[in-house]
Design an enzyme around this catalytic site. Structure first.
Site, short mmCIF file in Angstrom:
data_model
loop_
_atom_site.label_atom_id
_atom_site.label_comp_id
_atom_site.label_asym_id
_atom_site.label_seq_id
_atom_site.Cartn_x
_atom_site.Cartn_y
_atom_site.Cartn_z
N ASP A 14 2.87 -2.59 -1.31
CA ASP A 14 3.73 -1.79 -0.44
C ASP A 14 5.20 -1.87 -0.84
OD1 ASP A 14 1.42 -1.26 1.14
OD2 ASP A 14 1.72 -3.14 2.21
N GLU A 174 0.31 7.41 6.55
CA GLU A 174 1.11 6.18 6.66
C GLU A 174 2.29 6.22 5.69
OE1 GLU A 174 -1.60 3.05 5.65
OE2 GLU A 174 -2.09 3.90 3.71
#
Length: 499
Positions: A14, A174
């Site tokens: 991420d 997301e």
């Protein structure tokens, strides 16, 4: 210049990046590991050095008894008016929060909470306004990106949260990020889940609230249709413009074990691809919207060389930067010196969602050779290849009365078994683990004698078997003792071999 992906190897998922003071900064998720949110610095976007963590105090993040892959999810770093901000979600407490610092090499603030749900929070700064976005589900049950404006000093919401985009219809919308480029607002996100169907999508509009028009050829980047290709799970992207005006996208991905072996155990890693803006102000990634393992690009001068550290020892690593713990460590059980590590056996074991006596380095490549001389004085001391509390391979010396055994224990879900063991004549031995893509091999060297304790398959420590969002961490640990004596670890060497 030619560079190879991934540019940050091992379990660093991420990625989020920002630019400040002629340097670049990158943060990654850390989940249940502590300290939280690894922080990197770079001069050229290709070579990254870790300079610290954002969450270094227990008061900043709750990790007590959190199971593996809980805790700190995707984070976002931004620089505004001389100050760095990092926002993230503690998924175990369902709380979005942020911390800040004026000194990137120093400590970060206490957390400031934001009353907006979802995960993957992100900032966008414009003028005196601070926009805060995250994902969620609207009143009709649709995947959505929500946004509000906040007071950056207090975290107080200044506007209600409202839906600004529903994505393109893929599952698990997301990782929203908002940018203003060429007088347009670009909203980038991911869909498909952080698995083999992962992809990056984007849209653009005339204001931070849209309405947003989706790029006609979404997804703009994905490897989901590249069967038999090592790099998979490409998604969760972040745009950045370099010092020369060129655009890039950082994103996560993973490397599967083999061409046709759909398992990955190194975790989700950091990849880099060039971005091209076209005359119509839409952008594409790379040459065909996929991520390659080798990228040749004119944007980076040939004088830039990609440098990769291939050996890690007690001498060339820093305990508070390179190494990590499982949740909050009991520092009374650790004596960490420049050339030696002492660990006191704990009654908390690697099988528990607590904090065993454990300190680890992320495994960064498939081909690695790990060795460490260990003196066991109490209980069990060794090396673990740790995926989570239910999936780890332990290689250790174990003391029971006057008997010393070398053991290899395999923990695969509910099956926990000492697979091989050998009695040795000394409480000092060198443990050696060698791995390739598909197997770990285990040897004990004691009194000049080499004892082979066989091998174990890497796939049983993969996300496809274990679940979750992490990767293998090479840990040194001590457990099952009387908690009275320390065990000694010396001459630790972790060497990554040419493939």
């Amino acid at each position: 210049m030619k560079f190879r992906n991934p540019i940050v190897k091992g379990f660093y998922p991420d990625p989020s990046v920002c630019k400040a003071n002629d340097k670049y900064y990158l943060v990654c998720s850390s989940f249940h590991y502590y300290p939280g949110v690894p922080l990197f610095e770079s001069d050229d976007l290709v070579n990254w050095r870790q300079i610290g963590h954002c969450l270094t105090r227990q008061s900043q993040v709750y990790l007590e008894n959190i199971e593996s892959s809980g805790g700190v999810f995707a984070c976002n770093i931004r620089y505004d008016n001389g100050r760095f901000y990092m926002t993230t979600t503690n998924n175990s407490t369902q709380q979005n929060f942020y911390v800040w610092t004026d000194d990137i090499y120093g400590e970060w603030s206490e957390p400031i909470n934001v009353d907006q749900g979802g995960i993957d929070p992100s900032f966008y700064f414009e003028g005196n306004s601070t926009y805060f976005m995250s994902n969620g589900i609207d009143e009709n049950g649709r995947n959505s990106i929500f946004q509000c404006e906040i007071d950056i000093e207090t975290g107080e919401k200044l506007t209600p949260s409202r839906v600004i985009w529903h994505g393109t219809g893929g599952r698990y919308l997301e990782s929203p990020h908002l940018y203003k480029i060429n007088d347009l607002y670009y909203l980038m996100a991911a869909e498909g889940g952080t698995e083999y169907g992962h992809m990056i999508i984007y849209a653009r509009g005339d204001s931070p609230y849209g309405p947003f028009e989706a790029y006609l050829n979404n997804p703009v980047l994905t490897n989901r249709n590249l069967g038999g290709y090592e790099i998979q799970g490409v998604g969760h992207g972040e745009l950045i413009q370099d010092h020369h005006g060129n655009w890039w996208i950082f994103h996560l991905g993973f490397r599967q074990i083999g061409r046709w072996i759909m398992h990955h155990h190194l975790g989700r890693e950091v990849f880099l691809m060039p971005v091209t803006f076209h005359q119509d102000k839409w952008f594409t990634v790379g040459s065909d919207g996929t991520t390659q393992d080798e990228v040749e690009i004119m944007h980076i001068p040939n004088t830039t060389k990609q440098i990769e550290q291939t050996q890690y020892t007690f001498h060339n690593t820093k305990w508070d930067i390179d190494w990590c713990y499982l949740r909050y460590p009991d520092k009374a059980n650790y004596i960490a010196q420049e050339s030696e590590l002492k660990l006191r056996s704990s009654l908390i074991t690697l099988d528990m969602a607590n904090s065993p006596t454990f300190i680890g380095l992320r495994q960064r490549d498939f081909h690695v050779e790990i060795s460490c001389e260990i003196r066991v004085n109490d209980g069990e001391a060794g090396i673990t290849l740790y995926m989570d509390e239910n999936h780890h391979y332990d290689f250790a010396l174990r003391k029971s009365g006057n008997t010393i055994e070398a053991i290899k224990r395999l923990n695969i879900g509910d099956i926990k078994s000492i697979h091989k063991q050998s009695i040795i004549n000394s409480n000092i031995a060198t443990l050696k683990i060698t791995s390739n893509h598909e197997t770990y091999s285990f040897q004990v060297i004691s009194d000049g004698k080499v004892i082979d304790l066989g091998f174990a398959q890497t796939r049983y420590l993969s996300s496809e078997v274990a679940g979750g969002f992490t990767g293998v961490v090479i840990g040194l640990y001590a457990q099952d003792g009387t908690c009275s004596e320390f065990n000694d670890f010396n001459d630790f060497i972790c060497t990554y071999l040419d493939e």
